[in-house]
Each structure stands twice: as structure tokens, then as C-alpha cells.
Motif scaffolding. Structure first.
Motif, PDB file in Angstrom:
ATOM      1  N   SER A 292       0.853  -1.193   0.000  1.00 40.66           N
ATOM      2  CA  SER A 292       0.000   0.000   0.000  1.00 40.66           C
ATOM      3  C   SER A 292       0.891   1.246   0.000  1.00 40.66           C
ATOM      4  CB  SER A 292      -0.935   0.018   1.218  1.00 40.66           C
ATOM      5  OG  SER A 292      -0.252   0.442   2.371  1.00 40.66           O
ATOM      6  N   ASP A 293       0.263   2.378  -0.148  1.00 40.94           N
ATOM      7  CA  ASP A 293       1.007   3.642  -0.139  1.00 40.94           C
ATOM      8  C   ASP A 293       1.617   3.963   1.220  1.00 40.94           C
ATOM      9  OD1 ASP A 293       0.544   4.126  -2.820  1.00 40.94           O
ATOM     10  OD2 ASP A 293      -1.290   5.278  -2.433  1.00 40.94           O
ATOM     11  N   ILE A 294       1.160   3.309   2.274  1.00 44.41           N
ATOM     12  CA  ILE A 294       1.713   3.552   3.616  1.00 44.41           C
ATOM     13  C   ILE A 294       3.234   3.383   3.601  1.00 44.41           C
ATOM     14  CG2 ILE A 294       1.778   2.687   6.001  1.00 44.41           C
ATOM     15  CD1 ILE A 294      -0.791   4.202   5.449  1.00 44.41           C
ATOM     16  N   GLY A 295       3.718   2.350   2.910  1.00 41.92           N
ATOM     17  CA  GLY A 295       5.159   2.083   2.867  1.00 41.92           C
ATOM     18  C   GLY A 295       5.977   3.200   2.252  1.00 41.92           C
ATOM     19  N   ASN A 296       5.370   3.999   1.381  1.00 42.28           N
ATOM     20  CA  ASN A 296       6.083   5.120   0.764  1.00 42.28           C
ATOM     21  C   ASN A 296       6.224   6.319   1.689  1.00 42.28           C
ATOM     22  OD1 ASN A 296       6.321   3.727  -1.675  1.00 42.28           O
ATOM     23  ND2 ASN A 296       4.300   4.405  -2.329  1.00 42.28           N
ATOM     24  N   GLY A 297       5.509   6.295   2.815  1.00 42.39           N
ATOM     25  CA  GLY A 297       5.557   7.439   3.721  1.00 42.39           C
ATOM     26  C   GLY A 297       5.936   7.109   5.141  1.00 42.39           C
ATOM     27  N   ALA A 298       6.136   5.821   5.460  1.00 38.41           N
ATOM     28  CA  ALA A 298       6.560   5.440   6.812  1.00 38.41           C
ATOM     29  C   ALA A 298       8.072   5.591   6.882  1.00 38.41           C
ATOM     30  CB  ALA A 298       6.128   4.019   7.126  1.00 38.41           C
ATOM     31  N   MET A 299       8.515   6.596   7.615  1.00 35.32           N
ATOM     32  CA  MET A 299       9.956   6.860   7.624  1.00 35.32           C
ATOM     33  C   MET A 299      10.461   7.283   8.983  1.00 35.32           C
ATOM     34  SD  MET A 299       9.922  10.345   5.284  1.00 35.32           S
ATOM     35  CE  MET A 299      11.573  10.908   5.502  1.00 35.32           C
ATOM     36  N   LEU A 300      11.734   6.987   9.193  1.00 34.60           N
ATOM     37  CA  LEU A 300      12.428   7.443  10.383  1.00 34.60           C
ATOM     38  C   LEU A 300      13.101   8.756  10.034  1.00 34.60           C
ATOM     39  CD1 LEU A 300      13.895   4.070  11.555  1.00 34.60           C
ATOM     40  CD2 LEU A 300      12.073   5.375  12.625  1.00 34.60           C
ATOM     41  N   LEU A 301      12.738   9.781  10.767  1.00 28.85           N
ATOM     42  CA  LEU A 301      13.252  11.119  10.490  1.00 28.85           C
ATOM     43  C   LEU A 301      14.571  11.352  11.204  1.00 28.85           C
ATOM     44  CD1 LEU A 301       9.995  13.221  10.944  1.00 28.85           C
ATOM     45  CD2 LEU A 301      10.929  12.227   8.850  1.00 28.85           C
ATOM     46  N   VAL A 302      15.513  11.926  10.469  1.00 30.17           N
ATOM     47  CA  VAL A 302      16.781  12.325  11.077  1.00 30.17           C
ATOM     48  C   VAL A 302      16.963  13.834  11.008  1.00 30.17           C
ATOM     49  CG1 VAL A 302      17.892  10.111  10.564  1.00 30.17           C
ATOM     50  CG2 VAL A 302      18.142  12.020   8.964  1.00 30.17           C
ATOM     51  N   GLU A 303      16.112  14.493  10.236  1.00 25.46           N
ATOM     52  CA  GLU A 303      16.226  15.945  10.093  1.00 25.46           C
ATOM     53  C   GLU A 303      14.833  16.544   9.936  1.00 25.46           C
ATOM     54  OE1 GLU A 303      18.032  19.096   6.885  1.00 25.46           O
ATOM     55  OE2 GLU A 303      19.036  17.166   7.116  1.00 25.46           O
ATOM     56  N   GLN A 304      14.641  17.662  10.603  1.00 27.00           N
ATOM     57  CA  GLN A 304      13.367  18.368  10.565  1.00 27.00           C
ATOM     58  C   GLN A 304      13.665  19.856  10.441  1.00 27.00           C
ATOM     59  OE1 GLN A 304      10.146  16.996  13.268  1.00 27.00           O
ATOM     60  NE2 GLN A 304      10.555  18.933  14.280  1.00 27.00           N
ATOM     61  N   ASP A 305      13.257  20.446   9.333  1.00 25.92           N
ATOM     62  CA  ASP A 305      13.512  21.869   9.063  1.00 25.92           C
ATOM     63  C   ASP A 305      14.975  22.254   9.282  1.00 25.92           C
ATOM     64  OD1 ASP A 305      10.946  22.403   8.238  1.00 25.92           O
ATOM     65  OD2 ASP A 305      10.260  23.031  10.228  1.00 25.92           O
ATOM     66  N   GLY A 306      15.878  21.391   8.778  1.00 26.66           N
ATOM     67  CA  GLY A 306      17.304  21.677   8.832  1.00 26.66           C
ATOM     68  C   GLY A 306      17.986  21.334  10.140  1.00 26.66           C
ATOM     69  N   ASP A 307      17.260  20.882  11.123  1.00 22.80           N
ATOM     70  CA  ASP A 307      17.805  20.531  12.432  1.00 22.80           C
ATOM     71  C   ASP A 307      18.012  19.021  12.490  1.00 22.80           C
ATOM     72  OD1 ASP A 307      18.645  20.741  15.047  1.00 22.80           O
ATOM     73  OD2 ASP A 307      16.655  21.202  15.866  1.00 22.80           O
ATOM     74  N   LEU A 308      19.275  18.570  12.563  1.00 21.56           N
ATOM     75  CA  LEU A 308      19.578  17.141  12.628  1.00 21.56           C
ATOM     76  C   LEU A 308      19.206  16.577  13.986  1.00 21.56           C
ATOM     77  CD1 LEU A 308      23.082  16.792  10.923  1.00 21.56           C
ATOM     78  CD2 LEU A 308      20.850  16.123  10.024  1.00 21.56           C
ATOM     79  N   LEU A 309      18.473  15.465  13.974  1.00 26.75           N
ATOM     80  CA  LEU A 309      18.079  14.760  15.190  1.00 26.75           C
ATOM     81  C   LEU A 309      17.730  15.737  16.313  1.00 26.75           C
ATOM     82  CD1 LEU A 309      20.829  12.050  14.923  1.00 26.75           C
ATOM     83  CD2 LEU A 309      18.396  11.661  14.570  1.00 26.75           C
ATOM     84  N   PRO A 310      16.713  16.561  16.117  1.00 30.47           N
ATOM     85  CA  PRO A 310      16.418  17.623  17.079  1.00 30.47           C
ATOM     86  C   PRO A 310      16.121  17.097  18.479  1.00 30.47           C
ATOM     87  CG  PRO A 310      14.648  17.410  15.466  1.00 30.47           C
ATOM     88  CD  PRO A 310      15.739  16.489  15.042  1.00 30.47           C
ATOM     89  N   ALA A 311      16.842  17.611  19.459  1.00 32.60           N
ATOM     90  CA  ALA A 311      16.643  17.202  20.849  1.00 32.60           C
ATOM     91  C   ALA A 311      15.230  17.525  21.316  1.00 32.60           C
ATOM     92  CB  ALA A 311      17.670  17.871  21.746  1.00 32.60           C
ATOM     93  N   THR A 312      14.658  18.616  20.818  1.00 29.19           N
ATOM     94  CA  THR A 312      13.302  18.996  21.220  1.00 29.19           C
ATOM     95  C   THR A 312      12.262  18.013  20.727  1.00 29.19           C
ATOM     96  OG1 THR A 312      13.078  20.424  19.291  1.00 29.19           O
ATOM     97  CG2 THR A 312      13.797  21.460  21.356  1.00 29.19           C
ATOM     98  N   ALA A 313      12.636  17.144  19.788  1.00 28.41           N
ATOM     99  CA  ALA A 313      11.723  16.133  19.263  1.00 28.41           C
ATOM    100  C   ALA A 313      12.218  14.724  19.591  1.00 28.41           C
ATOM    101  CB  ALA A 313      11.548  16.306  17.760  1.00 28.41           C
ATOM    102  N   GLY A 314      13.161  14.602  20.513  1.00 32.24           N
ATOM    103  CA  GLY A 314      13.631  13.289  20.942  1.00 32.24           C
ATOM    104  C   GLY A 314      14.633  12.625  20.030  1.00 32.24           C
ATOM    105  N   GLY A 315      15.196  13.376  19.087  1.00 36.88           N
ATOM    106  CA  GLY A 315      16.170  12.789  18.162  1.00 36.88           C
ATOM    107  C   GLY A 315      15.485  12.051  17.041  1.00 36.88           C
ATOM    108  N   LEU A 316      15.734  10.762  16.943  1.00 41.72           N
ATOM    109  CA  LEU A 316      15.179   9.918  15.889  1.00 41.72           C
ATOM    110  C   LEU A 316      13.671   9.794  16.066  1.00 41.72           C
ATOM    111  CD1 LEU A 316      16.036   8.174  13.481  1.00 41.72           C
ATOM    112  CD2 LEU A 316      16.320   6.278  15.061  1.00 41.72           C
ATOM    113  N   GLN A 317      12.923  10.074  15.002  1.00 46.66           N
ATOM    114  CA  GLN A 317      11.460  10.066  15.054  1.00 46.66           C
ATOM    115  C   GLN A 317      10.891   9.172  13.960  1.00 46.66           C
ATOM    116  OE1 GLN A 317       9.844  14.194  15.025  1.00 46.66           O
ATOM    117  NE2 GLN A 317      12.008  14.680  14.762  1.00 46.66           N
ATOM    118  N   LEU A 318       9.689   8.677  14.190  1.00 42.55           N
ATOM    119  CA  LEU A 318       8.937   7.966  13.167  1.00 42.55           C
ATOM    120  C   LEU A 318       7.753   8.828  12.774  1.00 42.55           C
ATOM    121  CD1 LEU A 318       8.115   5.145  11.692  1.00 42.55           C
ATOM    122  CD2 LEU A 318       6.378   5.172  13.482  1.00 42.55           C
ATOM    123  N   ILE A 319       7.440   8.815  11.488  1.00 39.45           N
ATOM    124  CA  ILE A 319       6.217   9.446  11.005  1.00 39.45           C
ATOM    125  C   ILE A 319       5.656   8.575   9.890  1.00 39.45           C
ATOM    126  CG2 ILE A 319       7.310  10.935   9.271  1.00 39.45           C
ATOM    127  CD1 ILE A 319       5.290  13.136  10.295  1.00 39.45           C
TER     128      ILE A 319
END
Length: 163
Positions: free
Chosen positions: A108-135
Motif C-alpha cells: 500500500s502507499d503507507i510504505g512510501n511514507g513510513a519513515m524514520l526522520l533524522v532531520e526536521q527543518d534543517g535541524d539534525l536529530l532535534p533534541a526537542t523532538a527526541g532525536g530519531l522520530q517515526l512518522i
């Protein structure tokens, strides 16, 4: 503790990840590994909780698709009949778990968008977001299957797990 905004303190942080369970090649990814693998870019996105309450808007995301990590741990080498029974739990540092079926990620299309985030708006592994994130970007609401301080992916056969 899950943060509803980036201004709240995060008491959990992760910049590494282990993959375990029935996959033939359990893996551990350290910070540098994840940063090197992060070739998927998305955005902008609006993150809302299940009720529809606005959590935050993010202009740019960079990360690694969950399917790429699972494939590196040997998902593609398993018999398809076995894969159809798999449940994938992405675990956060606060105990929160986001669940996916093999069908969702690979059929399904879910697989194309399930990702582990390492950067958010230019901030690598943001501490305010707990570092590594899933979305899960293909979900109707992006908040419920979002996790912070992700540190583990567990792959289980749902029939065995029920016993």
C-alpha cells in the motif's frame, strides 16, 4: 512523555536504532549510519493528533524509509507466506509503539511514507523532538503514528505473538 509541541521538554532521546525479531539479519544503526542512509525528503506537512488538533507544521523532513531498513535486515529474503503474517512495531523511548503490518508497508502507499526522520527543518536529530522520530505520512492524521526517541523496531509473526 509525548510532546505536543516543540516547546515541551523531551525526557527521552535516541540517535541509534536496533532491529530485532524474526528477520535473518538483526541490525543496529548508529547515528552516522542513519544520517548516511537518509535520502528521502518530504514536506511540507501538518501534524495533527487523532482529534484533529494542530500539533505543528514542518516545512522539510529528511529520513530513511522503514521498508529500506527492514530490507537491509533481510525482509525480502523471507518467504512471502511468512511475510504476510508479520507485524512491525516501531518503539519509542517513552514506551509508545507504532504498529504496521507487512501488507501496509509493502502492499500500500503507507510504505512510501513510513519513515524514520533524522532531520526536521534543517535541524539534525532535534533534541526537542527526541532525536530519531517515526512518522507515517500516508496516514489520514500524522500524529497518532508518530513516535519520538525511536530506538527499536521489532518484527514478529502475529500468530506466534498471540500464543
Amino acid at each position: 512523555m509525548r510532546a505536543d509541541s516543540t516547546s515541551q521538554a523531551i525526557h527521552h532521546y535516541s540517535d541509534s536504532l536496533s532491529i530485532d525479531g524474526i528477520l535473518p539479519h538483526g541490525r543496529r544503526y548508529e547515528r552516522e549510519d542513519l544520517l548516511d542512509l537518509a535520502g528521502t525528503h518530504r514536506g511540507p506537512v501538518t501534524i495533527e493528533c487523532f482529534s484533529g488538533r494542530h500539533i505543528r507544521t514542518v516545512s522539510h523532513l529528511r529520513g530513511v524509509l522503514l521498508t529500506d531498513l527492514l530490507d537491509a535486515a533481510g525482509m525480502q529474503s523471507l518467504p512471502r507466506s511468512q511475510c504476510k503474517r508479520l507485524v512491525i512495531a516501531v518503539m519509542a523511548g517513552d514506551g509508545y509503539a507504532c504498529l504496521f503490518s507487512w501488507h501496509e508497508l509493502y502492499n500500500s502507499d503507507i510504505g512510501n511514507g513510513a519513515m524514520l526522520l533524522v532531520e526536521q527543518d534543517g535541524d539534525l536529530l532535534p533534541a526537542t523532538a527526541g532525536g530519531l522520530q517515526l512518522i507515517s505520512l500516508q496516514d489520514r492524521r500524522l500524529g497518532p503514528r508518530q513516535a519520538i526517541a525511536v530506538n527499536r523496531i521489532a518484527v514478529r509473526d502475529w500468530q506466534t505473538a498471540l500464543r
